[in-house]
Write a protein that holds these residues in place. Structure first.
Motif, PDB file in Angstrom:
ATOM      1  N   UNK A   1      13.984  -2.812  -5.889  1.00 50.12           N
ATOM      2  CA  UNK A   1      13.606  -2.291  -4.596  1.00 50.12           C
ATOM      3  C   UNK A   1      13.140  -0.853  -4.768  1.00 50.12           C
ATOM      4  N   UNK A   2      12.193  -0.487  -3.988  1.00 53.15           N
ATOM      5  CA  UNK A   2      11.661   0.867  -4.050  1.00 53.15           C
ATOM      6  C   UNK A   2      12.569   1.842  -3.318  1.00 53.15           C
ATOM      7  N   UNK A   3      12.537   3.072  -3.759  1.00 49.41           N
ATOM      8  CA  UNK A   3      13.285   4.133  -3.091  1.00 49.41           C
ATOM      9  C   UNK A   3      12.463   4.590  -1.906  1.00 49.41           C
ATOM     10  N   UNK A   4      12.508   3.811  -0.828  1.00 51.77           N
ATOM     11  CA  UNK A   4      11.695   4.102   0.349  1.00 51.77           C
ATOM     12  C   UNK A   4      12.453   3.704   1.597  1.00 51.77           C
ATOM     13  N   UNK A  49       5.711  -5.740  -7.694  1.00 52.75           N
ATOM     14  CA  UNK A  49       5.068  -4.765  -6.808  1.00 52.75           C
ATOM     15  C   UNK A  49       4.081  -5.443  -5.871  1.00 52.75           C
ATOM     16  N   UNK A  50       3.316  -6.404  -6.385  1.00 48.87           N
ATOM     17  CA  UNK A  50       2.379  -7.138  -5.531  1.00 48.87           C
ATOM     18  C   UNK A  50       3.119  -7.884  -4.430  1.00 48.87           C
ATOM     19  N   UNK A  51       4.244  -8.503  -4.767  1.00 45.35           N
ATOM     20  CA  UNK A  51       5.036  -9.204  -3.753  1.00 45.35           C
ATOM     21  C   UNK A  51       5.605  -8.232  -2.726  1.00 45.35           C
ATOM     22  N   UNK A  52       6.105  -7.101  -3.196  1.00 42.61           N
ATOM     23  CA  UNK A  52       6.745  -6.107  -2.337  1.00 42.61           C
ATOM     24  C   UNK A  52       5.757  -5.471  -1.366  1.00 42.61           C
ATOM     25  N   UNK A  53       4.555  -5.199  -1.842  1.00 45.45           N
ATOM     26  CA  UNK A  53       3.595  -4.468  -1.019  1.00 45.45           C
ATOM     27  C   UNK A  53       2.656  -5.369  -0.226  1.00 45.45           C
ATOM     28  N   UNK A  54       2.712  -6.656  -0.425  1.00 46.47           N
ATOM     29  CA  UNK A  54       1.813  -7.568   0.287  1.00 46.47           C
ATOM     30  C   UNK A  54       1.936  -7.382   1.798  1.00 46.47           C
ATOM     31  N   UNK A  57       0.840  -2.286   3.082  1.00 44.82           N
ATOM     32  CA  UNK A  57       0.010  -1.114   2.833  1.00 44.82           C
ATOM     33  C   UNK A  57      -1.367  -1.368   3.447  1.00 44.82           C
ATOM     34  N   UNK A  58      -2.153  -0.311   3.551  1.00 50.70           N
ATOM     35  CA  UNK A  58      -3.502  -0.464   4.085  1.00 50.70           C
ATOM     36  C   UNK A  58      -4.324  -1.327   3.138  1.00 50.70           C
ATOM     37  N   UNK A  59      -5.337  -2.038   3.664  1.00 56.27           N
ATOM     38  CA  UNK A  59      -6.189  -2.855   2.787  1.00 56.27           C
ATOM     39  C   UNK A  59      -6.762  -2.013   1.647  1.00 56.27           C
ATOM     40  N   UNK A  60      -6.690  -2.563   0.440  1.00 53.83           N
ATOM     41  CA  UNK A  60      -7.222  -1.873  -0.725  1.00 53.83           C
ATOM     42  C   UNK A  60      -6.281  -0.849  -1.330  1.00 53.83           C
ATOM     43  N   UNK A  61      -5.098  -0.676  -0.766  1.00 54.73           N
ATOM     44  CA  UNK A  61      -4.141   0.298  -1.298  1.00 54.73           C
ATOM     45  C   UNK A  61      -2.901  -0.416  -1.828  1.00 54.73           C
ATOM     46  N   UNK A  62      -2.213   0.259  -2.713  1.00 58.57           N
ATOM     47  CA  UNK A  62      -0.960  -0.256  -3.247  1.00 58.57           C
ATOM     48  C   UNK A  62       0.120   0.792  -2.990  1.00 58.57           C
ATOM     49  N   UNK A  63       1.337   0.471  -3.380  1.00 62.13           N
ATOM     50  CA  UNK A  63       2.421   1.434  -3.206  1.00 62.13           C
ATOM     51  C   UNK A  63       2.143   2.720  -3.976  1.00 62.13           C
ATOM     52  N   UNK A  64       1.401   2.625  -5.077  1.00 64.67           N
ATOM     53  CA  UNK A  64       1.081   3.819  -5.867  1.00 64.67           C
ATOM     54  C   UNK A  64       0.208   4.796  -5.086  1.00 64.67           C
ATOM     55  N   UNK A  65      -0.475   4.330  -4.030  1.00 62.15           N
ATOM     56  CA  UNK A  65      -1.320   5.201  -3.217  1.00 62.15           C
ATOM     57  C   UNK A  65      -0.523   5.941  -2.145  1.00 62.15           C
TER      58      UNK A  65
END
Length: 142
Positions: A1-4, A49-54, A57-65
């Motif tokens: 889990x992310x620290x968020x 990460x793909x499962x977590x952020x699906x 996030x905004x289209x075209x962005x990932x958690x890294x953004x």
């Protein structure tokens, strides 16, 4: 889990982070180094990460953004050397300290992600968890 956190202004007394996902950065040396042969590899972490952020996030962005704003609260953070998340966690410990947080960071260079699910078997994990509990107790009793 992310620290968020998904809430705007929560009251957080302390954090206990064990090999956390913080920024989701996948271009770190630890991601490049851990591509196979360990319980958690870079490819597996990217899949998580793909499962977590699906859809979150905004289209075209990932958690890294996303921007990570460390909250300067007392934090116990443990990173392990054989983990793609290692460099991200170490960087976050530094960011917390620069933000004025009390940080206790333990780095275990020869251990792999998952050590804490083996705490009853791996003595190092048992000792680190005991240290984390002491840290939290001390912070919460202030």
């Amino acid at each position: 889990m992310a620290a968020a956190l998904a809430v705007e202004d929560p009251h957080i007394a302390a954090q206990l982070l064990l090999y956390p996902v913080v920024t989701g950065a996948t271009d770190t040396a630890s991601y490049r180094r851990l591509s196979h042969g360990f319980p958690l590899t870079a490819a597996t972490m990217r899949w998580f990460m793909d499962l977590y952020t699906d859809g979150c996030t905004e289209p075209g962005k990932t958690i890294a953004d996303l921007t990570v704003n460390p909250r300067p609260v007392p934090t116990f953070l443990c990173t392990v050397g054989h983990d793609p998340l290692c460099d991200d966690g170490i960087a976050y410990a530094g960011a917390l300290a620069r933000a004025g947080a009390e940080v206790q960071h333990i780095h275990l260079p020869q251990h792999a992600h998952g050590i804490f699910t083996s705490a009853g078997v791996v003595p190092t994990a048992e000792r680190v968890l005991a240290t984390a509990c002491t840290f939290l107790r001390d912070v919460l009793e202030r």
